[in-house]
Write a protein that holds these residues in place. Structure first.
Motif, mmCIF file in Angstrom:
data_model
loop_
_atom_site.group_PDB
_atom_site.id
_atom_site.type_symbol
_atom_site.label_atom_id
_atom_site.label_comp_id
_atom_site.label_asym_id
_atom_site.label_seq_id
_atom_site.Cartn_x
_atom_site.Cartn_y
_atom_site.Cartn_z
ATOM 1 N N LEU A 28 6.579 2.913 53.321
ATOM 2 C CA LEU A 28 7.532 4.019 53.278
ATOM 3 C C LEU A 28 8.968 3.495 53.257
ATOM 4 N N ARG A 29 9.744 4.060 52.360
ATOM 5 C CA ARG A 29 11.161 3.703 52.255
ATOM 6 C C ARG A 29 11.964 4.991 52.079
ATOM 7 N N GLY A 30 13.277 4.844 52.151
ATOM 8 C CA GLY A 30 14.160 5.980 51.890
ATOM 9 C C GLY A 30 13.929 7.161 52.813
ATOM 10 N N VAL A 31 13.479 6.895 54.048
ATOM 11 C CA VAL A 31 13.206 7.982 54.981
ATOM 12 C C VAL A 31 14.505 8.402 55.669
ATOM 13 N N THR A 32 14.861 9.656 55.519
ATOM 14 C CA THR A 32 15.987 10.249 56.237
ATOM 15 C C THR A 32 15.536 11.583 56.796
ATOM 16 N N ALA A 33 16.198 12.027 57.855
ATOM 17 C CA ALA A 33 15.870 13.314 58.462
ATOM 18 C C ALA A 33 17.145 13.927 59.018
ATOM 19 N N ARG A 34 17.434 15.142 58.608
ATOM 20 C CA ARG A 34 18.649 15.842 59.051
ATOM 21 C C ARG A 34 18.260 17.196 59.625
ATOM 22 N N TYR A 35 18.606 17.401 60.888
ATOM 23 C CA TYR A 35 18.325 18.691 61.509
ATOM 24 C C TYR A 35 19.149 19.775 60.823
ATOM 25 N N VAL A 36 18.487 20.911 60.496
ATOM 26 C CA VAL A 36 19.153 21.981 59.755
ATOM 27 C C VAL A 36 19.376 23.218 60.620
ATOM 28 N N ASP A 37 18.291 23.750 61.216
ATOM 29 C CA ASP A 37 18.445 25.007 61.937
ATOM 30 C C ASP A 37 17.212 25.278 62.788
ATOM 31 N N GLN A 38 17.377 26.185 63.735
ATOM 32 C CA GLN A 38 16.273 26.634 64.574
ATOM 33 C C GLN A 38 15.453 27.683 63.832
ATOM 34 N N VAL A 39 14.140 27.694 64.104
ATOM 35 C CA VAL A 39 13.253 28.714 63.551
ATOM 36 C C VAL A 39 12.650 29.504 64.700
ATOM 37 N N GLY A 40 12.814 30.811 64.681
ATOM 38 C CA GLY A 40 12.236 31.629 65.732
ATOM 39 C C GLY A 40 12.966 31.470 67.056
ATOM 40 N N THR A 41 12.279 31.816 68.137
ATOM 41 C CA THR A 41 12.875 31.799 69.469
ATOM 42 C C THR A 41 12.355 30.619 70.280
ATOM 43 N N VAL A 42 13.032 30.372 71.385
ATOM 44 C CA VAL A 42 12.594 29.330 72.315
ATOM 45 C C VAL A 42 11.564 29.925 73.260
ATOM 46 N N ALA A 43 10.427 29.253 73.404
ATOM 47 C CA ALA A 43 9.359 29.756 74.284
ATOM 48 C C ALA A 43 9.762 29.603 75.747
ATOM 49 N N ALA A 44 9.011 30.268 76.601
ATOM 50 C CA ALA A 44 9.315 30.224 78.026
ATOM 51 C C ALA A 44 9.256 28.805 78.587
#
Length: 388
Positions: free
Chosen positions: A75-91
């Motif tokens: 594996l090469r060229g691996v990048t990861a960028r946080y974009v946004d939250q989905v749904g709600t936060v559980a208890a």
């Protein structure tokens, strides 16, 4: 700190205390995905396992498997960028976020693939942990983010299977034979081949970001590995094991050879009428099998007997993955391409396909080769009627 009492006339209002509820932390999520990329780049199982919340052995095992996949797949060229939250936060403080991910299989993919994936986060003693990856809406879950994969390689060929090593080797053998089949017709083809085999049809849908059930009856599909559609976006073959497991050896080979025609002709990015696209792939795949018409055209014959001979060649709607009598439509398309080859010669069929792939209408591509679509349709209907 005491409550603040507000007075308004004869009324008394008490401002409530701020509720102490779990909240998503974009900063913590960004830090977690950055650590994930570092672990993948280093093929460091310890770093990746450390991203799992304390006591979550399933997440720890899954993340450790990713380190081994990164190594075996180069594996090469691996990048990861946080974009946004989905749904709600559980208890319990767990939540899901969308991450823009890129990845590339070294030596085979010209450019990285890109897709939005859903990452499951959970609170940990040291901040925020990663518990897994899942589909969200039309998001994808790349196969290498699942369990540890079995990998088989050959010159210019990579096969990755969510299954046993013997299965990966069997698929690689089909690819090798399929390359020989395709090269006898498309003599200039030399592109690399990557084949991905999820564990089930449901996993195939998630791998491709498709609505559940989309590929339930499809043996395989050739498409881009991510959401990109540019000229260098990697194109892979994706196999549905739930369908191919029920095929005989010859049938599974025809499926693979068919998909390799799509790879060789860049069909995933080629705007061309589906009957010619699919019929040509079947023509090449079946060319040297010498199977009787009752086998290669069995569904088409049955459909013609039950519903009558169609008046027109199959339309684009006929090739929807959930369309009724889909296999009959494939067989009808193959028959049309066989008639072109029988009438004008195999070279003319190849030239017709190549002309249509450049954007020329199929009607004009056929006319250029010396056969009108009207005459083709007449011959096609005559043969179907005789077979039925």
């Amino acid at each position: 700190m005491g409550a603040v009492v507000l007075t308004r006339g004869d009324r008394y209002e008490v401002a409530p205390r701020p509720a102490d509820v779990p909240r998503a932390s974009p900063a913590a999520a960004a830090a977690a995905v950055a650590s994930f990329v570092d672990g993948v780049d280093a093929r460091d199982a310890e770093t990746l396992a450390g991203l799992a919340p304390a006591g979550d052995t399933d997440a720890e095992e899954r993340l450790t498997s990713i380190a081994r996949n990164a190594d075996s797949l180069d594996l090469r060229g691996v990048t990861a960028r946080y974009v946004d939250q989905v749904g709600t936060v559980a208890a319990d403080g767990s939540w899901t976020g969308i991450v823009d991910l890129t990845w590339q299989f070294g030596g085979l993919d010209a450019e990285p693939s890109r897709a939005d994936i859903a990452v499951a986060f959970a609170p940990d003693d040291d901040g925020l942990g990663v518990t897994g990856f899942r589909a969200a809406g039309t998001g994808r879950v790349p196969l290498w983010l699942r369990d540890e994969l079995s990998v088989a390689r050959a010159d210019g060929v990579l096969v990755l299977v969510d299954g046993a090593p013997a299965e990966a080797e069997a698929v690689a053998d089909r690819v090798a034979r399929g390359i020989g089949v395709v090269s006898r017709v498309l003599t200039d083809w030399s592109s690399p081949v990557v084949v991905e085999v999820p564990a089930s049809a449901a996993d195939l849908d998630e791998t491709l970001g498709a609505v559940p059930g989309t590929y339930a009856s499809i043996a395989a599909v050739t498409t881009t590995a991510g959401s990109g559609t540019g000229p260098d976006a990697p194109v892979h073959v994706f196999v549905n094991p739930d369908v191919t497991a029920g095929l005989r050896r010859a049938g599974a080979q025809v499926v693979m050879s068919h998909e390799l025609v799509h790879v060789a002709t860049d069909a995933a990015r080629t705007p061309i009428e589906p009957w010619l696209l699919e019929g040509f792939a079947d023509y090449v795949a079946l060319r040297d099998t010498h199977l009787p018409d009752r086998t290669t055209l069995g569904r088409a014959i049955e459909a013609a007997r039950g519903d009558g001979v169609p008046t027109e060649l199959p339309s684009a709607a006929d090739f929807d993955t959930r369309a009724p009598d889909l296999q009959a439509r494939y067989e009808e398309a193959w028959l049309a391409c066989r008639i072109i080859a029988e009438t004008l010669g195999e070279g003319a069929l190849v030239e017709t396909y190549a002309a249509a792939a450049t954007g020329l209408s199929v009607v004009d591509a056929l006319r250029r080769s010396g056969l009108s679509q009207r005459r083709l349709t007449q011959q096609w209907r005559t043969q179907l009627r005789a077979l039925a």
